[in-house]
Design a protein around this motif. Sequence first.
Motif, PDB file in Angstrom:
ATOM      1  N   PHE A 103       0.783  -1.171   0.021  1.00  0.00           N
ATOM      2  CA  PHE A 103       0.142   0.084  -0.112  1.00  0.00           C
ATOM      3  C   PHE A 103       0.732   1.219  -0.063  1.00  0.00           C
ATOM      4  O   PHE A 103       0.416   2.253  -0.626  1.00  0.00           O
ATOM      5  CB  PHE A 103      -1.175   0.108   1.294  1.00  0.00           C
TER       6      PHE A 103
ATOM      7  N   TYR B  22       2.036   1.973  -3.279  1.00  0.00           N
ATOM      8  CA  TYR B  22       1.013   2.925  -4.294  1.00  0.00           C
ATOM      9  C   TYR B  22       0.748   4.070  -3.646  1.00  0.00           C
ATOM     10  O   TYR B  22       0.764   4.995  -4.466  1.00  0.00           O
ATOM     11  CB  TYR B  22      -0.442   1.985  -3.912  1.00  0.00           C
ATOM     12  N   LEU B  23       0.843   4.459  -2.519  1.00  0.00           N
ATOM     13  CA  LEU B  23       0.707   5.687  -1.739  1.00  0.00           C
ATOM     14  C   LEU B  23       1.626   6.769  -2.111  1.00  0.00           C
ATOM     15  O   LEU B  23       1.325   7.875  -2.517  1.00  0.00           O
ATOM     16  CB  LEU B  23       0.550   5.652  -0.190  1.00  0.00           C
TER      17      LEU B  23
ATOM     18  N   ASP C 242      -5.727  12.787  -0.520  1.00  0.00           N
ATOM     19  CA  ASP C 242      -4.854  11.737  -0.986  1.00  0.00           C
ATOM     20  C   ASP C 242      -3.430  12.104  -1.022  1.00  0.00           C
ATOM     21  O   ASP C 242      -2.532  11.301  -0.662  1.00  0.00           O
ATOM     22  CB  ASP C 242      -5.353  10.770  -1.829  1.00  0.00           C
TER      23      ASP C 242
ATOM     24  N   GLN D 152       0.170  -4.849   3.119  1.00  0.00           N
ATOM     25  CA  GLN D 152      -0.850  -4.958   2.178  1.00  0.00           C
ATOM     26  C   GLN D 152      -2.050  -5.053   2.992  1.00  0.00           C
ATOM     27  O   GLN D 152      -3.099  -4.563   2.151  1.00  0.00           O
ATOM     28  CB  GLN D 152      -0.542  -5.935   1.066  1.00  0.00           C
TER      29      GLN D 152
ATOM     30  N   THR E  26      -8.628   5.855  -0.336  1.00  0.00           N
ATOM     31  CA  THR E  26      -7.302   5.627  -0.871  1.00  0.00           C
ATOM     32  C   THR E  26      -7.196   4.175  -0.828  1.00  0.00           C
ATOM     33  O   THR E  26      -6.452   3.584  -1.967  1.00  0.00           O
ATOM     34  CB  THR E  26      -6.219   6.271  -0.196  1.00  0.00           C
ATOM     35  N   TYR E  27      -7.380   3.400  -0.180  1.00  0.00           N
ATOM     36  CA  TYR E  27      -7.173   1.977   0.115  1.00  0.00           C
ATOM     37  C   TYR E  27      -7.983   1.275  -1.087  1.00  0.00           C
ATOM     38  O   TYR E  27      -7.510   0.284  -1.727  1.00  0.00           O
ATOM     39  CB  TYR E  27      -7.282   1.118   1.502  1.00  0.00           C
TER      40      TYR E  27
ATOM     41  N   LYS F 151      -8.936   2.727  -3.776  1.00  0.00           N
ATOM     42  CA  LYS F 151      -8.100   2.800  -5.198  1.00  0.00           C
ATOM     43  C   LYS F 151      -7.099   1.764  -5.291  1.00  0.00           C
ATOM     44  O   LYS F 151      -6.700   1.223  -6.162  1.00  0.00           O
ATOM     45  CB  LYS F 151      -7.784   4.292  -5.223  1.00  0.00           C
ATOM     46  N   TYR F 152      -6.187   1.687  -4.342  1.00  0.00           N
ATOM     47  CA  TYR F 152      -5.263   0.710  -4.209  1.00  0.00           C
ATOM     48  C   TYR F 152      -5.727  -0.747  -4.649  1.00  0.00           C
ATOM     49  O   TYR F 152      -4.884  -1.368  -5.396  1.00  0.00           O
ATOM     50  CB  TYR F 152      -4.460   0.725  -2.893  1.00  0.00           C
ATOM     51  N   GLN F 153      -6.683  -0.919  -4.174  1.00  0.00           N
ATOM     52  CA  GLN F 153      -7.216  -2.206  -4.701  1.00  0.00           C
ATOM     53  C   GLN F 153      -7.538  -2.501  -6.120  1.00  0.00           C
ATOM     54  O   GLN F 153      -7.504  -3.485  -6.649  1.00  0.00           O
ATOM     55  CB  GLN F 153      -8.341  -2.805  -3.725  1.00  0.00           C
TER      56      GLN F 153
ATOM     57  N   THR G 286      -6.301  -0.743  -8.461  1.00  0.00           N
ATOM     58  CA  THR G 286      -5.381  -0.633  -9.561  1.00  0.00           C
ATOM     59  C   THR G 286      -4.787  -1.952  -9.367  1.00  0.00           C
ATOM     60  O   THR G 286      -4.258  -2.501 -10.540  1.00  0.00           O
ATOM     61  CB  THR G 286      -4.267   0.307  -8.963  1.00  0.00           C
ATOM     62  N   ASP G 287      -4.888  -2.922  -8.344  1.00  0.00           N
ATOM     63  CA  ASP G 287      -4.299  -4.042  -8.447  1.00  0.00           C
ATOM     64  C   ASP G 287      -5.127  -5.311  -9.233  1.00  0.00           C
ATOM     65  O   ASP G 287      -4.455  -6.177  -9.783  1.00  0.00           O
ATOM     66  CB  ASP G 287      -4.170  -4.618  -6.978  1.00  0.00           C
TER      67      ASP G 287
END
Length: 74
Positions: free
Chosen positions: A5, A8-9, A21, A39, A64-65, A67-69, A71-72
């Motif tokens: 994470f 990504y951040l 963000d 993660q 934000t988390y 969005k992180y998921q 993108t994965d």
Amino acid sequence: MKRSFYEYLMTLRNTESVEPDAEFANNAFRDQSFPKHEQDYEKISEYLELNAGYLPSMTIFDETYAKYQDTDRK
């Protein structure tokens, strides 16, 4: 291998932005104790709740988390 994470951040850092963000990313960059290899949502959330006075709302982390998921999954 899935990136953390924090990795990504760091893609969201922008010292001239006032977007939540970007400010979160800028502050996490300066947080020497941030769990950089994590993660897991629960572990990061717990860390932030206990240690991140720079995060005005956990909603910022939640969004934000998510969005992180996203993108994965691509």
